[in-house]
Design a protein around this motif. Structure first.
Motif, short mmCIF file in Angstrom:
data_model
loop_
_atom_site.label_atom_id
_atom_site.label_comp_id
_atom_site.label_asym_id
_atom_site.label_seq_id
_atom_site.Cartn_x
_atom_site.Cartn_y
_atom_site.Cartn_z
N THR A 1 0.85 -1.19 0.00
CA THR A 1 0.00 0.00 0.00
C THR A 1 0.89 1.24 0.00
N TYR A 2 0.26 2.40 -0.24
CA TYR A 2 1.03 3.66 -0.17
C TYR A 2 1.60 3.84 1.23
N THR A 3 0.83 3.44 2.23
CA THR A 3 1.33 3.56 3.61
C THR A 3 2.54 2.65 3.81
N VAL B 1 -1.08 10.71 -2.71
CA VAL B 1 -2.22 9.96 -3.25
C VAL B 1 -3.42 10.12 -2.32
N GLY B 2 -4.56 10.53 -2.89
CA GLY B 2 -5.82 10.59 -2.15
C GLY B 2 -5.66 11.23 -0.79
N GLY B 3 -6.15 10.52 0.24
CA GLY B 3 -5.96 10.91 1.63
C GLY B 3 -5.43 9.69 2.36
N GLY C 1 -5.11 1.59 -0.92
CA GLY C 1 -4.68 1.49 -2.32
C GLY C 1 -3.29 0.87 -2.42
N THR C 2 -3.09 0.11 -3.49
CA THR C 2 -1.80 -0.57 -3.68
C THR C 2 -1.07 -0.01 -4.89
N ILE C 3 0.23 -0.23 -4.88
CA ILE C 3 1.01 0.23 -6.03
C ILE C 3 0.69 -0.62 -7.26
N GLY C 4 0.42 -1.92 -7.04
CA GLY C 4 0.02 -2.77 -8.17
C GLY C 4 -1.28 -2.30 -8.79
N GLY C 5 -2.22 -1.88 -7.93
CA GLY C 5 -3.49 -1.36 -8.43
C GLY C 5 -3.31 -0.06 -9.19
N ASN C 6 -2.41 0.79 -8.72
CA ASN C 6 -2.15 2.06 -9.40
C ASN C 6 -1.62 1.81 -10.81
N VAL C 7 -0.71 0.83 -10.92
CA VAL C 7 -0.13 0.52 -12.24
C VAL C 7 -1.17 -0.16 -13.13
N ALA C 8 -1.89 -1.15 -12.56
CA ALA C 8 -2.87 -1.90 -13.37
C ALA C 8 -4.02 -1.02 -13.81
N ASN C 9 -4.40 -0.09 -12.96
CA ASN C 9 -5.50 0.82 -13.26
C ASN C 9 -5.25 1.60 -14.54
N GLY D 1 -2.23 8.46 -12.75
CA GLY D 1 -1.72 7.69 -11.61
C GLY D 1 -0.43 8.30 -11.07
N ASP D 2 -0.41 8.56 -9.77
CA ASP D 2 0.70 9.37 -9.23
C ASP D 2 2.02 8.63 -9.15
N THR D 3 2.00 7.30 -9.06
CA THR D 3 3.29 6.60 -8.97
C THR D 3 3.89 6.38 -10.36
N LEU E 1 -1.19 -11.33 -13.68
CA LEU E 1 -1.26 -10.41 -12.54
C LEU E 1 0.08 -9.72 -12.39
N ILE E 2 0.02 -8.46 -12.00
CA ILE E 2 1.27 -7.79 -11.60
C ILE E 2 1.61 -8.30 -10.20
N VAL E 3 2.82 -8.82 -10.04
CA VAL E 3 3.19 -9.28 -8.69
C VAL E 3 4.23 -8.37 -8.04
N ARG F 1 6.83 16.21 -8.27
CA ARG F 1 5.83 17.24 -7.99
C ARG F 1 4.48 16.82 -8.56
N LYS F 2 3.45 17.02 -7.76
CA LYS F 2 2.08 16.80 -8.23
C LYS F 2 1.34 18.12 -8.14
N VAL F 3 0.61 18.47 -9.20
CA VAL F 3 -0.22 19.67 -9.17
C VAL F 3 -1.67 19.23 -9.32
C1 LIG Z 1 -11.17 8.83 -3.15
C2 LIG Z 1 -10.09 8.32 -4.06
C3 LIG Z 1 -8.95 9.10 -4.25
C4 LIG Z 1 -7.93 8.64 -5.10
N1 LIG Z 1 -6.84 9.41 -5.25
C5 LIG Z 1 -5.84 9.02 -6.07
C6 LIG Z 1 -4.70 9.84 -6.25
O1 LIG Z 1 -4.56 10.92 -5.67
N2 LIG Z 1 -3.73 9.38 -7.08
C7 LIG Z 1 -3.81 8.18 -7.73
O2 LIG Z 1 -2.89 7.82 -8.46
N3 LIG Z 1 -4.90 7.39 -7.59
C8 LIG Z 1 -5.92 7.77 -6.77
N4 LIG Z 1 -7.03 6.98 -6.62
C9 LIG Z 1 -7.16 5.76 -7.42
C10 LIG Z 1 -6.80 4.43 -6.69
O3 LIG Z 1 -7.17 4.45 -5.36
C11 LIG Z 1 -5.33 4.14 -6.76
O4 LIG Z 1 -4.92 4.10 -8.12
C12 LIG Z 1 -4.98 2.81 -6.09
O5 LIG Z 1 -3.59 2.67 -6.05
C13 LIG Z 1 -5.57 1.60 -6.79
O6 LIG Z 1 -5.09 0.46 -6.10
P1 LIG Z 1 -6.10 -0.63 -5.56
O7 LIG Z 1 -5.26 -1.64 -4.86
O8 LIG Z 1 -7.21 0.02 -4.81
O9 LIG Z 1 -6.62 -1.21 -6.94
P2 LIG Z 1 -8.12 -1.55 -7.36
O10 LIG Z 1 -8.90 -0.29 -7.46
O11 LIG Z 1 -8.61 -2.65 -6.50
O12 LIG Z 1 -7.83 -2.13 -8.81
C14 LIG Z 1 -7.72 -1.28 -9.95
C15 LIG Z 1 -7.75 -2.18 -11.20
O13 LIG Z 1 -6.50 -2.84 -11.30
C16 LIG Z 1 -6.68 -4.27 -11.21
N5 LIG Z 1 -5.59 -4.75 -10.36
C17 LIG Z 1 -5.32 -4.37 -9.08
N6 LIG Z 1 -4.18 -4.94 -8.64
C18 LIG Z 1 -3.71 -5.69 -9.68
C19 LIG Z 1 -2.56 -6.52 -9.85
N7 LIG Z 1 -1.65 -6.69 -8.89
N8 LIG Z 1 -2.38 -7.14 -11.05
C20 LIG Z 1 -3.28 -6.98 -12.06
N9 LIG Z 1 -4.40 -6.21 -11.94
C21 LIG Z 1 -4.60 -5.57 -10.78
C22 LIG Z 1 -8.06 -4.49 -10.62
O14 LIG Z 1 -8.63 -5.70 -11.06
C23 LIG Z 1 -8.81 -3.28 -11.18
O15 LIG Z 1 -9.19 -3.51 -12.51
C24 LIG Z 1 -8.06 7.39 -5.77
C25 LIG Z 1 -9.20 6.62 -5.56
C26 LIG Z 1 -10.20 7.08 -4.72
C27 LIG Z 1 -11.42 6.21 -4.52
#
Ligand SMILES: Cc1cc2nc3c(=O)[nH]c(=O)nc-3n(C[C@H](O)[C@H](O)[C@H](O)COP(=O)(O)OP(=O)(O)OC[C@H]3O[C@@H](n4cnc5c(N)ncnc54)[C@H](O)[C@@H]3O)c2cc1C
Length: 209
Positions: free
Chosen positions: A9-11, A33-35, A42-50, A55-57, A98-100, A114-116
């Protein structure tokens, strides 16, 4: 190689002494990221996969020449981060993968992020930039988000700065390497101006240090 598990996670990133030492610009990105709630979940894998261009990372991973580690049932492959995205919210990741982990080779030199956004928290980036200034005469490594359909490395801007171009010339080249759009969060013009200003901020801080 610094290996960050996809479920970090970011934490986790913020609290990791190893990441703080090796990749402080990722800690800076994670803090924005967020709050705190999002940073805890939130996870770094999710940020990349999203695959959001905001995405900030992602600029950090692009500037650090990270590698995406993809697993499927019968194998593993490693994809350079800069080759991972193919278009808006599209990547080379297949449905059975899956991203591992994200692997980051040692990063030498000053790291900068820097993020704006609209606010200090809970704000999606209007422009986000990460950069590395290696020691010696090597070219800087610069990447930006929210300025094109995917996160972008800026190789022509990097080469111009390494060759001694003025910041005005480098800013002109930077604008050619971006393709920002008007959307609900910002305008293309604002993104162009801010990205140029961020480039100057990075480069001017270098010349003072
Ligand atoms: C209120 C709010 C504020 C946010 N603020 C920010 C912000 O400031 N900056 C920012 O960058 N993002 C932000 N986000 C977006 C999001 O929370 C982040 O991108 C977060 O890191 C996503 O990670 P997650 O683990 O929650 O992924 P999820 O949301 O659970 O997954 C996102 C997608 O990726 C897929 N996925 C997840 N992990 C993997 C993996 N390991 N391998 C393959 N596929 C995978 C999931 O199936 C889904 O399709 C925000 C979201 C919310 C709700």
């Amino acid at each position: 190689m610094l290996s960050i598990g996809a479920l970090a996670t970011y934490t986790d990133v913020i609290r990791s002494p190893l990441v703080r030492r090796r990749l402080p610009m990722l800690v800076d990105a994670a803090r924005e990221v967020g709050g705190v709630q999002i940073q805890n979940r939130g996870t770094i894998g999710g940020n990349v996969a999203n695959a959001s261009p905001a995405g900030d990372t992602l600029p950090v991973l692009a500037a650090a020449d990270a590698i995406v580690v993809l697993h499927r049932v019968d194998g593993v492959r490693r994809v350079p981060f800069t080759a991972f995205y193919t278009g808006y919210r599209q990547s080379v990741m297949r449905p059975d993968e899956l991203i591992v982990a994200l692997e980051v080779p040692p990063v030498r030199g000053r790291q900068w992020f820097r993020k704006v956004g609209t606010r200090a928290a809970q704000s999606i980036s209007k422009v986000v930039m990460a950069a590395v200034e290696p020691p010696g005469r090597d070219a800087p490594r610069i990447a930006a988000g929210s300025v094109a359909p995917t996160v972008v490395r800026l190789p022509s801007t990097e080469a111009a700065l390494a060759a001694g171009a003025s910041i005005a010339e480098a800013q002109r080249i930077l604008l050619e390497e971006m393709a920002p759009i008007d959307d609900i969060r910002s305008t293309a013009e604002y993104r162009r101006r801010v990205a140029a200003n961020l480039l100057a901020r990075f480069w001017n801080e270098r010349q003072r240090s």
